[in-house]
Write an enzyme that holds these catalytic residues in place. Structure first.
Site, PDB file in Angstrom:
ATOM      1  CB  SER A   1      -0.855  -0.032   1.268  1.00 11.53           C
ATOM      2  OG  SER A   1      -1.428   1.232   1.487  1.00 11.53           O
TER       3      SER A   1
ATOM      4  CE  LYS B   1      -1.483  -4.520   3.339  1.00 10.78           C
ATOM      5  NZ  LYS B   1      -1.643  -5.887   2.795  1.00 10.78           N
TER       6      LYS B   1
ATOM      7  CE1 TYR C   1      -4.061  -2.662   5.504  1.00  9.37           C
ATOM      8  CE2 TYR C   1      -3.770  -0.289   5.286  1.00  9.37           C
ATOM      9  CZ  TYR C   1      -3.878  -1.541   4.715  1.00  9.37           C
ATOM     10  OH  TYR C   1      -3.776  -1.664   3.350  1.00  9.37           O
TER      11      TYR C   1
END
Ligand code: UDP
Length: 343
Positions: free
Chosen positions: A127, A156, A152
């Site tokens: 992302s 990544k 979150y």
């Protein structure tokens, strides 16, 4: 029939669109999904769109034994596309351990099971959040990654670090990590699209749910950013364009064209739109006014993000072809027609 490809999270939003693209290009797809944030009815939809029902394995990738067992069954697969992950920013702030456990254990288990079964190619769903609050626009892939403001986002960033160490340690497995900007839109059939559970975090599903009367009004999180109209700018990209980028990345790995064992590409259009521009564009496409109100900034939001698309264009031979109107129209069709029928 071409090679067999394992797609984890293949019942999810980006996963399901990618599965359809792969089937259209004659790949044999095995979906692994725990259905924690998706519906098994997606398999029917995939079959109805593509004419092929992919193999399906309901497996929790947090368990190495279960992961190893399913990879062993499909050890003739040539590559893995690993979408399976939790992705709700707000939920990750409430429950960081769940996010680290799910997103990182599953990656570690996938890598180990790939190693044990000699499945030597991996495409990882990353992302643009790994760039944090970047200082230069457009964002190039060599911009420094930063600690994210959400667990979150950090999963990544940490996942990419794990992939770097892993690919440095041995030469068998080659990896392409794809950094998505802001995926929106839905399949042209109107049969699959984004299906957020509960209240959406992201702008586009919040807009379409508000227009559909599911939410009362959209809260615009701040209009005092240093941007053209004060609202934050993002690079929205059609999910079918993203799916096609995964096909290009897969072909690059299978042709052994990759020049290093870990390659990273931005997936965006290179165009930035503000929140107010998105609202105006939605109103123009749908022909209805949207109920919205300006409110406080959302903690952790950055003013501006848009991709440099040069590397993807020159090396992956991919660029987005669908415009903002296509993105919004398909999101709106999906919201109106079929979303409510999924359980
Ligand atoms: N946004 C908003 N209201 C919402 C959801 C999002 O104003 O209900 C804004 C948010 O502040 C950001 C943009 O829309 O500027 C895109 O947000 P999203 O969560 O979709 O993506 P991300 O922030 O992860 O880029």
């Amino acid at each position: 029939m071409k090679d067999k490809i394992i797609v984890t999270g293949g019942c999810g939003y980006i996963g399901s669109h990618t599965v359809i693209t792969l089937i259209h290009h004659n790949y044999e797809v095995v979906i692994i999904d725990d259905l924690s944030n998706s519906s098994p009815q997606i398999l029917d939809r995939i079959e109805s769109i593509s004419g092929v029902r992919p193999h399906f394995e309901q497996v929790d990738l947090k368990s190495f034994e279960a992961t190893q067992a399913v990879f062993k069954t499909h050890k003739d697969a040539k590559a893995v596309i690993h979408f399976a992950a939790h992705k709700a920013v707000a939920e990750s702030i409430q429950n960081p351990l769940m996010y680290y456990q799910n997103n990182l254990f599953s990656l570690l288990n996938v890598l180990k099971a790939q190693q044990e079964n000699s499945i030597n190619h991996l495409i990882f769903s990353s992302s643009a959040t790994v760039y944090g609050n970047p200082s230069k626009m457009p964002i190039t892939e060599d911009a420094p990654t930063q600690r994210s403001s959400s667990p979150y986002g950090n999963t990544k960033k940490i996942a990419e670090e794990i992939l770097e160490d892993f690919t440095n340690s041995q030469s068998e497995i080659s990896v392409i990590s794809l950094r998505y900007f802001n995926p929106i839109g839905a399949h042209a059939s109107g049969q699959i699209g984004e299906f957020p559970s509960g209240i959406p975090n992201n702008l586009m599903p919040y807009i379409t749910q508000t227009a559909a009367g599911i939410r009362e009004k959209l809260m615009v999180f701040g209009n005092d950013y240093p941007t053209k109209d004060g609202t934050p700018i993002r690079d929205y990209i059609h999910v079918v364009d993203l799916a096609e980028a995964h096909l290009k990345a897969l072909e690059r790995l299978l042709d052994a064209s990759a020049t290093s064992s870990l390659e990273v590409f931005n997936l965006g259009t290179g165009n930035g739109f503000s929140v107010l521009e998105m609202i105006k564009a939605f109103e123009a496409v749908s022909g209805r006014p949207l109920n919205y109100e300006i409110t406080d900034r959302r903690p952790g939001d950055v003013p501006e993000m848009f991709a440099s698309t040069t590397l993807a264009k020159n090396v992956l031979k991919w660029e987005a072809s669908r415009n903002l109107k296509d993105m919004i129209q398909s999101s709106w069709t999906w919201e109106q027609n079929l979303r409510s029928e999924l359980k």
